[in-house]
Design an enzyme around this catalytic site. Structure first.
Site, PDB file in Angstrom:
ATOM      1  N   GLU A  70      -0.512  61.929   3.618  1.00 22.04           N
ATOM      2  CA  GLU A  70      -0.198  60.598   3.102  1.00 22.04           C
ATOM      3  C   GLU A  70      -1.191  59.572   3.581  1.00 22.04           C
ATOM      4  OE1 GLU A  70       2.045  62.672   4.352  1.00 22.04           O
ATOM      5  OE2 GLU A  70       3.486  62.980   2.729  1.00 22.04           O
ATOM      6  N   HIS A 139      14.712  61.830   5.348  1.00 17.78           N
ATOM      7  CA  HIS A 139      14.439  61.746   3.912  1.00 17.78           C
ATOM      8  C   HIS A 139      15.452  60.839   3.210  1.00 17.78           C
ATOM      9  CE1 HIS A 139      12.903  65.645   5.288  1.00 17.78           C
ATOM     10  NE2 HIS A 139      11.979  65.535   4.351  1.00 17.78           N
TER      11      HIS A 139
END
Lengths: 335, 366
Positions: A70, A139
């Site tokens: 990322e 998450h």
């Protein structure tokens, strides 16, 4: 106009139409082109939940599969934005923003300020957010307050498919970095969505329901939960107004204040953790600017100050429910 | 005996309506009702309006409770002569099958699409016998402006309501849109639908379009009903036109829309939201800017059709809302030989504010 679309398909359509309209719009993300474990097949996954499925074959030159890094591709997207492209970087979950935060809050958010207004960074970083997906603490977070805190970022968190399409198109056309947060538990929710492209300006709350007794201010998944609470309360004779902020930065305090001046009662509903949240921000602003209008103390309904639990039973209790929202509204009514 | 019993049902305003709130009764049990009497207020998420009695008779029972939500075609009241006993009425109510609100996905499409020379044109249609009626909306409007009219007129004739180019669900990218584009769209749609001749009913700018169509294509028009029509004088309220074109958000748009109605409370949140949704579609802003420039610049109407229409051998009627704040009702007298009706207590959207009167007038013309 009367065509229904899910929020997930509305995102796909917005990306498709903008990549068609403007060849400088590109997408970057994990598994958006090929698919790990799918024998190199093109367009195998369309991203983690298949949001961009079908787009690669239409726009092969505008979609880039990225390594599982990322920090690398969000940095690359921001760099490309400063050099004339309009990248949309897809981060699977907002929870992963931590590893690329320097690029976002120290670089992208600062360029316009540090280069005397001459630098533009038209990047969109899309990510799923929110709890209820049985995906555990790493998450499932609702990190809207972290990004809203940082000047130079625009923060969007829509509650329905119509707003999602128009706000995503606006995000892509906007010349500043936009954090675009999609609640994964709303992906399947449907409503009427025009086939044509359209843009909804930032900083304009929508009144999801008109009412005269109590104002609920909220966003994202908490909008349908608040509307459900309002339906219950209607049967008790309590008329609730529900304001959907849609964008958290910029924020439409005018609509909030105007509503509180009518109702005199405020309930802030926020799926984020309670400290330094959107709920506390709205509460503070109303207490400062519309204290005289208040007939009762402001109520806040939020997640507890704890990570999202993995136990489904606990996770269901963690997310502000229509029942908890209704109870807070009753409290402002002195019931 | 139940053939003496007449039900009062929840009306259906437009194909998308599934349920409505019975806001209030205007009549009490025991009242003798005449057709056309205002009997109740109904609200949907789109609009609120007064419901007029379709049938006359003695109101024996108010079944619907004010404030409650009912599905379309639900039994709200019972009309029956005094000779019908209470027990028969109870039996009728008991046996009435309350419709269920359908949540099904595969409902009939509300509109159809025609791909024409001018581009994509969306229209609504209702079957019927005889010479068709074509309903043409005004500046910034769409076929849904005829929500309260289309079904009533369809009792007497086939009806089509189109979205003009640049409006509703029709094509938005048009080079230099003007009156010619609009007339062309009407004629192309008629060709597409194999309609040789039609009664044209136009509202506001749609009246101008209807009239110009009659002037340019005489043989295709059976009659004209011009409602608060443009093209019959110079004046037009530029606060409305400019306000509508420039309004970028709810706060700016809502006061502008109040010009449209005598009863300004009819401007609902959902009406404002729907218009904002339209205005935000790609291409609409540029379209409206150009069209305003071509037809209504500097607070004046650029095109006049009154003289052209006065010389036509065609049944023409002009209908106006007395309280029209967009185009003055003095324009109603502009066409020599036309039948003129000015409707009291109604503004520019007279076909919504007093739908039954306007429907009557339209049907008289057929």
């Amino acid at each position: 106009m009367a065509r229904t679309l899910s929020m997930k398909d509305a995102i796909n359509e917005a990306l498709d139409q903008e990549m068609t309209r403007d060849p400088t719009v590109i997408m970057m993300g994990e598994d958006i082109v090929g698919g790990a474990g799918a024998a190199g097949e093109d367009d195998a996954w369309g991203g983690v939940l298949g949001v961009s499925k079908g787009l690669y074959h239409k726009h092969p030159k505008q979609m880039i599969d990225t390594p599982l890094s990322e920090s690398a591709y969000v940095g690359a997207a921001i760099g490309a934005a400063t050099c004339g492209l309009r990248p949309v970087a897809e981060l699977m979950f907002i929870d992963f923003m931590g590893v690329c935060l320097d690029q976002i809050y120290n670089q992208a958010a600062k360029f316009r300020y540090m280069f005397g207004g001459k630098a533009e960074t038209p990047v969109v970083i899309r990510a799923m957010c929110g709890a209820g997906f049985r995906a555990a603490a790493q998450h499932s977070q609702m990190l809207t307050p972290i990004f809203t805190h940082i000047p130079g970022l625009k923060v969007v968190c829509p509650s329905n498919a119509y707003d999602t399409k128009g706000l995503l198109i606006q995000a892509i056309r906007d010349n500043d970095p936009v954090i675009f947060l999609e609640h994964k538990n709303l992906y399947a929710s449907e409503c009427d969505v025009p086939e044509e492209p359209y843009a909804i300006p930032f900083g304009e709350a929508s009144i999801a329901r008109e009412g005269s007794d109590v104002t609920i201010v909220t966003y994202g998944l908490m909008v349908p939960n608040s509307l459900a609470a309002a339906e219950t309360l209607k049967k008790e004779g309590i008329d609730v107004e529900v304001i959907d902020l849609r964008t958290l930065s910029p924020i439409d305090m005018d609509t909030v204040i105007e509503s509180v001046e009518n109702t005199g009662r405020l309930v802030c509903v926020d799926e984020a953790n309670p400290r330094c949240s959107i709920a506390t921000d709205i509460s503070a602003n109303v207490a400062q600017d519309a204290f005289g209008a208040l007939k009762a103390p402001i109520e806040m309904v939020t997640a507890p100050h704890s990570p999202v639990p993995f136990s489904p039973a606990l996770e269901d209790l963690y997310i502000p429910s229509p029942d908890r929202i209704a109870a807070a509204v009753r409290k402002t009514m002195g019931a | 005996m139940s053939d003496l019993i007449t039900p009062i049902l929840m009306p259906k305003w437009g194909l998308s309506m599934r349920e409505g709130t019975l806001a209030a009764w205007h009549v009490e049990e025991g009242t003798e009702i005449k057709p056309g009497d205002e009997i109740m207020d109904v609200e949907t998420d789109k609009i609120a309006n007064v419901v007029e009695a379709a049938d006359g008779g003695l109101l024996r029972r108010c079944v619907g409770i004010a404030g409650e939500i009912y599905p379309v075609q639900a039994l709200l009241g019972v009309l029956a002569p005094a000779s019908v006993s209470d027990s028969e009425i109870d039996a009728y109510i008991g046996a009435f099958e309350m419709p269920v609100i359908e949540e099904d996905e595969d409902e009939a499409p509300t509109h159809e699409i025609a791909e024409l020379g001018v581009g994509r044109i969306r229209y609504a249609s209702r079957d019927g016998d005889g010479t068709p009626v074509i309903l043409i909306h005004g500046f910034g409007g769409d076929s849904d402006n005829w929500l309260f009219n289309i079904d009533a007129i369809a009792a007497d004739a086939p009806v089509y309501a189109l979205d003009l180019p640049g409006h509703g669900g029709s094509v938005k990218s048009i080079d230099n849109p003007g009156l010619g584009t609009m007339v062309e769209a009407v004629i192309q749609l008629m060709d597409h639908l194999l309609i040789d001749k039609a009664h044209l009913v136009g509202h506001s700018m749609g009246g101008l379009v209807s009239g110009q169509t009659a002037i340019d294509h005489g043989g295709r028009v059976a009659s004209l009903t011009l409602i608060c029509s443009a093209g019959l004088g110079n004046e037009i309220n530029s606060d409305y036109i400019d306000g509508f074109v420039s309004a970028a958000n709810r706060k700016e748009l809502k006061p502008t829309l109040k010009h449209l109605f005598a009863d300004q409370s009819l401007v609902s949140r959902s009406m404002v939201d729907d218009l904002l949704k339209y205005k935000r579609l790609d291409g609409v802003q540029a379209f409206l800017d150009t069209l305003r420039g071509n037809l209504f610049s500097d607070g004046k109407q650029a095109v006049g059709i009154a003289d052209g229409l006065s010389s036509l051998d065609l049944p023409i009627q002009v209908v106006w809302g007395e309280a029209d704040a967009v185009i003055p009702n003095s324009h109603a007298a502009a066409i020599t030989g036309a039948k003129v009706t000015v409707v009291a207590d109604a503004g520019h959207m007279v076909m919504m504010e007093n739908a039954s009167r306007v429907n009557e007038l339209i049907k008289e013309q057929l």
